[in-house]
Every structure is written in C-alpha cells, then in structure tokens.
Design a protein around this motif. Structure first.
Motif, PDB file in Angstrom:
ATOM      1  N   ARG A  24      40.599  32.355   0.250  1.00  0.00           N
ATOM      2  CA  ARG A  24      39.461  32.344  -0.673  1.00  0.00           C
ATOM      3  C   ARG A  24      38.384  33.300  -0.166  1.00  0.00           C
ATOM      4  O   ARG A  24      38.375  33.684   1.007  1.00  0.00           O
ATOM      5  N   ILE A  49      38.674  35.536  -5.923  1.00  0.00           N
ATOM      6  CA  ILE A  49      37.649  34.664  -6.497  1.00  0.00           C
ATOM      7  C   ILE A  49      37.769  34.736  -8.011  1.00  0.00           C
ATOM      8  O   ILE A  49      38.147  35.770  -8.567  1.00  0.00           O
ATOM      9  N   LEU A  60      33.662  27.099 -10.050  1.00  0.00           N
ATOM     10  CA  LEU A  60      32.845  27.639  -8.962  1.00  0.00           C
ATOM     11  C   LEU A  60      31.386  27.215  -9.057  1.00  0.00           C
ATOM     12  O   LEU A  60      30.689  27.138  -8.039  1.00  0.00           O
ATOM     13  N   VAL A  67      29.177  35.706  -8.109  1.00  0.00           N
ATOM     14  CA  VAL A  67      30.604  35.972  -7.918  1.00  0.00           C
ATOM     15  C   VAL A  67      30.817  37.416  -7.483  1.00  0.00           C
ATOM     16  O   VAL A  67      31.606  37.706  -6.566  1.00  0.00           O
TER      17      VAL A  67
END
Length: 255
Positions: A24, A49, A60, A67
């Motif tokens: 991640r 992501i 998220l 992001v």
C-alpha cells in the motif's frame, strides 16, 4: 506477515526472475516489502492507491488532492530501495480520466517505471478497456517513460479478453494467475493469455519465443498444490479441450 514470509521464501529460492512485492502507498508497507525482497537477486516494489471517486470517499476517506500527494510520496519513498517501481491506481477503470492522468503523470515524473492500470472489480469490457489504455497513454506527456501493464478481474468473465485488448493498444505486461485463480471470480488466466499470444500471428515475438508445451503440466500442478478440482473443460489445457462428441465434429476429425 503471511505476505512477508511468502515473498521472502520466494526471493530466497528464485534467482533468475525479478521478484515483485505489493505494498500500500505508505512508508511502513513499502519498507516491509523491501525487507522481504532482500534475498532476491533482482526485485521490484509495486505500490498502489485507489483513484476512483467511490473508493476515495468510502474506503480511503481521502480527498483527490490527498490521494495524489500520497501516491507521489509513496513512489518517492520506494525509490530509496530500488529504481524498479511499479504503480497502480486501484479501481483505475472506474476513475475520472482527468484525475487518473494527473496521478499517473505525477508518479512517472517521480520515477515509476511500470504503470499498471487495473480493472479492480471486473467491470470493464474489451473495447472500453482498450480505449482507456489508449487514451491515458495519449494524454499523458511522459507515458513513453513507463511500461504499461494491466491487471484484470473476471467478475463478468472478461479478464482474458480485456487483457488481450490491452495488449493490442500497447500494454506490455499482463498480470494474471495460472488457471485464473484469485479474488472473487479470479484474475486473467495466464494460460489462456499465453496460448492466444503464442498461437496467433506475432505472438511468439511478443512472448520471447516461449514454448506452449508445458502449460498443461503447469496447470495441473497449480490445481494440485491449491487443492482445487481440475476443470476438464478449461480452454487449451483441459482434458476435454481436444475431445469431440458431436457427430458432425467426430466425422470431420475422422475425415
């Protein structure tokens, strides 16, 4: 911990391939991936992501700007360990095109050398997926700095078709699994992908001249160690793949 031990075990044994570990987009995951890869002769870190509006909001709970920044920082951090960096925008096939291009252009500038565009929930169809790959590559000014990759799920039965459609428009890496095993309905079946590329015109050049003769053996081996039932009707490698029962077909083969 399971991923860590599996990847480290593979890295200790397999010495003639590049071993890739998925992480991640955060420093802890990336550092852990790099640690697992230490025994490998050659390795890659693949970080990801989500970029679709649904995933950013519901999963998220991050804004698009957050992001974007996280993606940039993740690739920058991963480059401390290797120059072989892959990046994926999770749920990329359902992401806003402008935002998707912004993120991918940014991570390539930061040093990502492979860009993987996943159909995370298996929603795409071949024409649309190929169009997405083509559009993104045309719109991003530094797209020629990266190898383009695809990762398709089979929820609607399109994983192999989508993968092959992507190859037609410039994808040069296909992620998949032997026998299509994987999350939910599985991933693209690599045996079907290889058979299509290998048998049809130009396929051997694309595959580097790989032989098809060991695919059946490989398929059965994976079914065995995964404790799964072998599909007799599986394309190319199933035991009934070349069997004929219909009268007209049997007649034609006999003649």
């Amino acid at each position: 911990n399971g991923d860590f031990e599996a990847i480290r075990s593979i890295a200790q044994v397999v010495k003639d391939s590049t071993i890739c570990s998925l992480a991640r987009a955060n420093d802890r995951d990336i550092a852990r991936a790099a640690e697992a890869l230490k025994p490998a002769n050659s390795f890659r870190i693949h970080t990801f992501i989500a970029t679709s509006a649904l995933h950013m909001e519901k999963k998220l709970r991050m804004t698009p700007d957050q992001v974007f920044e996280q993606a940039i920082l993740a690739v920058r951090f991963a480059r401390q360990f290797t120059d072989d960096i892959e990046f994926s925008p999770e749920d990329g096939s359902r992401s806003d095109m402008d935002f998707l291009c912004r993120v991918l252009e940014g991570v390539i500038k930061e040093g990502a050398t492979t860009i993987n565009l996943p159909d995370t929930v298996g929603y795409a169809v071949p024409e649309g997926y190929a169009g997405l790959i083509r559009s993104v590559r045309e719109r991003i000014p530094n797209s020629d700095k990266a190898i383009w990759s695809v990762h398709c799920h089979n929820d609607l039965g399109m994983a192999v078709a989508n993968s092959l459609a992507a190859v037609d428009v410039g994808a040069r890496q296909v992620q998949g699994t032997i026998n299509g095993v994987g999350e939910r309905c599985g991933n693209a079946d690599l045996i079907s992908v290889i058979a299509n590329l290998g048998i049809k015109k130009g396929g051997y050049q694309m595959l580097g001249g790989q032989s098809l003769e060991h695919l059946t053996e490989l398929s059965r081996y994976i079914y065995e160690i995964a404790n799964m039932n072998f599909r007799t009707s599986q394309p190319f490698v199933g035991s009934s793949a070349f069997a004929h029962k219909g009268g007209m077909h049997v007649h034609a083969v006999n003649r």
